[in-house]
Scaffold this motif. Structure first.
Motif, mmCIF file in Angstrom:
data_model
loop_
_atom_site.group_PDB
_atom_site.id
_atom_site.type_symbol
_atom_site.label_atom_id
_atom_site.label_comp_id
_atom_site.label_asym_id
_atom_site.label_seq_id
_atom_site.Cartn_x
_atom_site.Cartn_y
_atom_site.Cartn_z
ATOM 1 N N MET A 16 0.867 -1.179 0.000
ATOM 2 C CA MET A 16 0.000 0.000 0.000
ATOM 3 C C MET A 16 0.903 1.228 0.000
ATOM 4 O O MET A 16 1.317 1.715 1.038
ATOM 5 N N TYR A 17 1.235 1.672 -1.202
ATOM 6 C CA TYR A 17 2.251 2.690 -1.454
ATOM 7 C C TYR A 17 1.549 4.008 -1.739
ATOM 8 O O TYR A 17 0.950 4.185 -2.800
ATOM 9 N N LEU A 18 1.626 4.947 -0.802
ATOM 10 C CA LEU A 18 0.957 6.233 -0.975
ATOM 11 C C LEU A 18 1.905 7.239 -1.616
ATOM 12 O O LEU A 18 3.007 7.471 -1.130
ATOM 13 N N VAL A 19 1.446 7.842 -2.716
ATOM 14 C CA VAL A 19 2.176 8.904 -3.395
ATOM 15 C C VAL A 19 1.445 10.210 -3.100
ATOM 16 O O VAL A 19 0.252 10.333 -3.375
ATOM 17 N N VAL A 20 2.152 11.170 -2.538
ATOM 18 C CA VAL A 20 1.486 12.362 -2.020
ATOM 19 C C VAL A 20 2.249 13.632 -2.376
ATOM 20 O O VAL A 20 3.469 13.633 -2.466
ATOM 21 N N GLY A 21 1.504 14.701 -2.591
ATOM 22 C CA GLY A 21 2.081 16.021 -2.827
ATOM 23 C C GLY A 21 1.087 17.068 -2.357
ATOM 24 O O GLY A 21 -0.113 16.787 -2.214
ATOM 25 N N SER A 22 1.560 18.259 -2.115
ATOM 26 C CA SER A 22 0.681 19.292 -1.576
ATOM 27 C C SER A 22 -0.453 19.650 -2.530
ATOM 28 O O SER A 22 -1.535 20.057 -2.094
ATOM 29 N N VAL A 23 -0.239 19.481 -3.837
ATOM 30 C CA VAL A 23 -1.263 19.887 -4.808
ATOM 31 C C VAL A 23 -2.426 18.907 -4.907
ATOM 32 O O VAL A 23 -3.466 19.238 -5.465
ATOM 33 N N ASN A 24 -2.272 17.679 -4.386
ATOM 34 C CA ASN A 24 -3.374 16.723 -4.511
ATOM 35 C C ASN A 24 -3.967 16.296 -3.179
ATOM 36 O O ASN A 24 -4.658 15.287 -3.106
ATOM 37 N N ALA A 36 -2.678 8.095 6.907
ATOM 38 C CA ALA A 36 -2.390 6.927 6.063
ATOM 39 C C ALA A 36 -1.497 5.938 6.795
ATOM 40 O O ALA A 36 -1.708 4.723 6.739
ATOM 41 N N LEU A 37 -0.501 6.447 7.498
ATOM 42 C CA LEU A 37 0.393 5.578 8.259
ATOM 43 C C LEU A 37 -0.353 4.875 9.388
ATOM 44 O O LEU A 37 -0.130 3.687 9.649
ATOM 45 N N SER A 38 -1.270 5.579 10.022
ATOM 46 C CA SER A 38 -2.044 4.946 11.088
ATOM 47 C C SER A 38 -2.965 3.870 10.533
ATOM 48 O O SER A 38 -3.330 2.924 11.241
ATOM 49 N N GLY A 39 -3.322 3.996 9.257
ATOM 50 C CA GLY A 39 -4.157 2.985 8.616
ATOM 51 C C GLY A 39 -3.380 1.804 8.082
ATOM 52 O O GLY A 39 -3.970 0.809 7.655
ATOM 53 N N GLY A 40 -2.031 1.918 8.075
ATOM 54 C CA GLY A 40 -1.216 0.797 7.637
ATOM 55 C C GLY A 40 -0.479 0.983 6.327
ATOM 56 O O GLY A 40 0.014 0.003 5.756
ATOM 57 N N ALA A 41 -0.374 2.209 5.817
ATOM 58 C CA ALA A 41 0.389 2.449 4.583
ATOM 59 C C ALA A 41 1.801 1.886 4.752
ATOM 60 O O ALA A 41 2.419 2.036 5.804
ATOM 61 N N THR A 42 2.316 1.235 3.709
ATOM 62 C CA THR A 42 3.585 0.513 3.819
ATOM 63 C C THR A 42 4.780 1.265 3.247
ATOM 64 O O THR A 42 5.918 0.888 3.502
ATOM 65 N N MET A 43 4.521 2.308 2.455
ATOM 66 C CA MET A 43 5.605 3.147 1.934
ATOM 67 C C MET A 43 4.979 4.476 1.488
ATOM 68 O O MET A 43 3.840 4.517 1.030
ATOM 69 N N ILE A 44 5.755 5.567 1.628
ATOM 70 C CA ILE A 44 5.275 6.894 1.279
ATOM 71 C C ILE A 44 6.247 7.524 0.288
ATOM 72 O O ILE A 44 7.463 7.472 0.477
ATOM 73 N N GLN A 45 5.694 8.145 -0.757
ATOM 74 C CA GLN A 45 6.513 8.880 -1.728
ATOM 75 C C GLN A 45 6.042 10.323 -1.797
ATOM 76 O O GLN A 45 4.852 10.593 -1.920
ATOM 77 N N LEU A 46 6.997 11.246 -1.729
ATOM 78 C CA LEU A 46 6.702 12.657 -1.971
ATOM 79 C C LEU A 46 6.875 12.927 -3.456
ATOM 80 O O LEU A 46 7.977 12.820 -3.992
ATOM 81 N N ARG A 47 5.754 13.277 -4.096
ATOM 82 C CA ARG A 47 5.789 13.656 -5.515
ATOM 83 C C ARG A 47 5.239 15.076 -5.613
ATOM 84 O O ARG A 47 4.033 15.287 -5.734
ATOM 85 N N GLU A 48 6.137 16.046 -5.519
ATOM 86 C CA GLU A 48 5.741 17.455 -5.478
ATOM 87 C C GLU A 48 5.912 18.068 -6.863
ATOM 88 O O GLU A 48 6.933 18.665 -7.199
ATOM 89 N N LYS A 49 4.879 17.894 -7.687
ATOM 90 C CA LYS A 49 4.915 18.346 -9.078
ATOM 91 C C LYS A 49 3.575 18.961 -9.459
ATOM 92 O O LYS A 49 2.565 18.741 -8.808
ATOM 93 N N GLY A 50 3.595 19.722 -10.561
ATOM 94 C CA GLY A 50 2.358 20.297 -11.074
ATOM 95 C C GLY A 50 2.200 21.761 -10.691
ATOM 96 O O GLY A 50 2.961 22.303 -9.892
ATOM 97 N N PRO A 51 1.188 22.422 -11.267
ATOM 98 C CA PRO A 51 0.928 23.830 -10.977
ATOM 99 C C PRO A 51 0.718 24.064 -9.481
ATOM 100 O O PRO A 51 -0.063 23.359 -8.849
ATOM 101 N N GLY A 52 1.436 25.022 -8.928
ATOM 102 C CA GLY A 52 1.289 25.336 -7.512
ATOM 103 C C GLY A 52 2.147 24.489 -6.595
ATOM 104 O O GLY A 52 2.071 24.638 -5.372
ATOM 105 N N LEU A 54 5.216 23.098 -4.413
ATOM 106 C CA LEU A 54 6.215 23.779 -3.599
ATOM 107 C C LEU A 54 7.604 23.608 -4.206
ATOM 108 O O LEU A 54 7.897 22.595 -4.842
ATOM 109 N N GLU A 55 8.455 24.606 -3.980
ATOM 110 C CA GLU A 55 9.820 24.554 -4.467
ATOM 111 C C GLU A 55 10.768 25.024 -3.374
ATOM 112 O O GLU A 55 10.348 25.582 -2.359
ATOM 113 N N GLY A 56 12.050 24.795 -3.577
ATOM 114 C CA GLY A 56 13.066 25.325 -2.692
ATOM 115 C C GLY A 56 12.899 24.919 -1.242
ATOM 116 O O GLY A 56 12.676 23.751 -0.924
#
Length: 222
Positions: A16-24, A36-52, A54-56
């Motif tokens: 259960m691999y959660l891919v997450v970013g501030s825009v979604n 998600a972690l409390s529900g049992g997510a097994t790996m987390i990925q930060l995918r910070e892409k798209g309009p809006g 975050l940078e820097g």
């Protein structure tokens, strides 16, 4: 060569691999990840892409916040594409696409961290294996609005094809996967599902994750 994670351990991380970013996210990403972690997510990925996106320093701050939550839960934290950020914070791994830095180059730079590679064909999967990937992300399986640059929809058949062609590397399906479709992806030969909006847009993130785990878990209980 691949990283220090065994294929068996990698398959568990992919469940259960959660891919997450501030825009979604409907709310703050840290709240989504903690639920998600409390529900049992097994790996987390930060995918910070798209309009809006975050940078820097703002992106760095978010990465550190999510990484800390993952460490508390004992779950790997992966950074999408940004090798410099992954190296700076000592992320557990990095995930790259076909248009990003070659997997072999990243393996040479990052050492034994988890290395995931998106692949859309058997040939791309074989190249990823040769370059030291620990797992392959296959998709988009179904139509998705989460990635504006997504490749054509493949359906579960590409996972089946990779398995039939001898690709034994851990595989995770991504793209438009709902809890109702998760078991179909697993039956095709995936070890787990990577999910964005079905969890980040859920009214109850913890419950959404648990529902996915029930659908995926049948493979590991049989």
């Amino acid at each position: 060569m691949s990283g220090s994670v065994s294929p068996e351990q990698m398959r568990q991380y992919l469940r259960m691999y959660l891919v997450v970013g501030s825009v979604n996210c409907q709310t703050e990403p840290i709240r989504v990840v903690e639920e998600a972690l409390s529900g049992g997510a097994t790996m987390i990925q930060l995918r910070e892409k798209g309009p809006g996106a975050l940078e820097g320093e703002a992106k760095l701050a978010l990465a550190l916040q999510l990484q800390a939550a993952c460490r508390r839960a004992g779950v790997p934290f992966i950074v999408n594409d940004d090798v410099e950020l992954a190296a700076r914070i000592g992320a557990d791994g990095i995930h790259v696409g076909q248009d990003d830095e070659p997997a072999g180059s990243i393996r040479a730079r990052m050492g034994s961290c988890i290395l995931g590679v998106s692949a859309h064909t058997v040939e791309e999967a074989r190249l990823a294996l040769a370059q030291g990937a620990d797992y392959i992300g296959v998709g988009p399986i179904y139509p998705t609005a989460s990635k504006a640059d997504a490749q054509p929809v493949q359906g579960p058949r590409m996972i089946e094809k990779m398995r039939k062609q001898g690709i034994q590397l851990p595989l995770v399906g991504i793209g438009g996967i709902t809890a109702e479709r998760a078991s179909e992806v697993i039956r095709a030969g995936a070890d787990g599902v990577a999910v964005i909006s079905a969890v980040t847009q859920a009214g109850d993130v913890r419950e959404a994750v648990q529902t996915f785990i029930k659908q995926v878990g049948n493979k590991y209980l049989s």
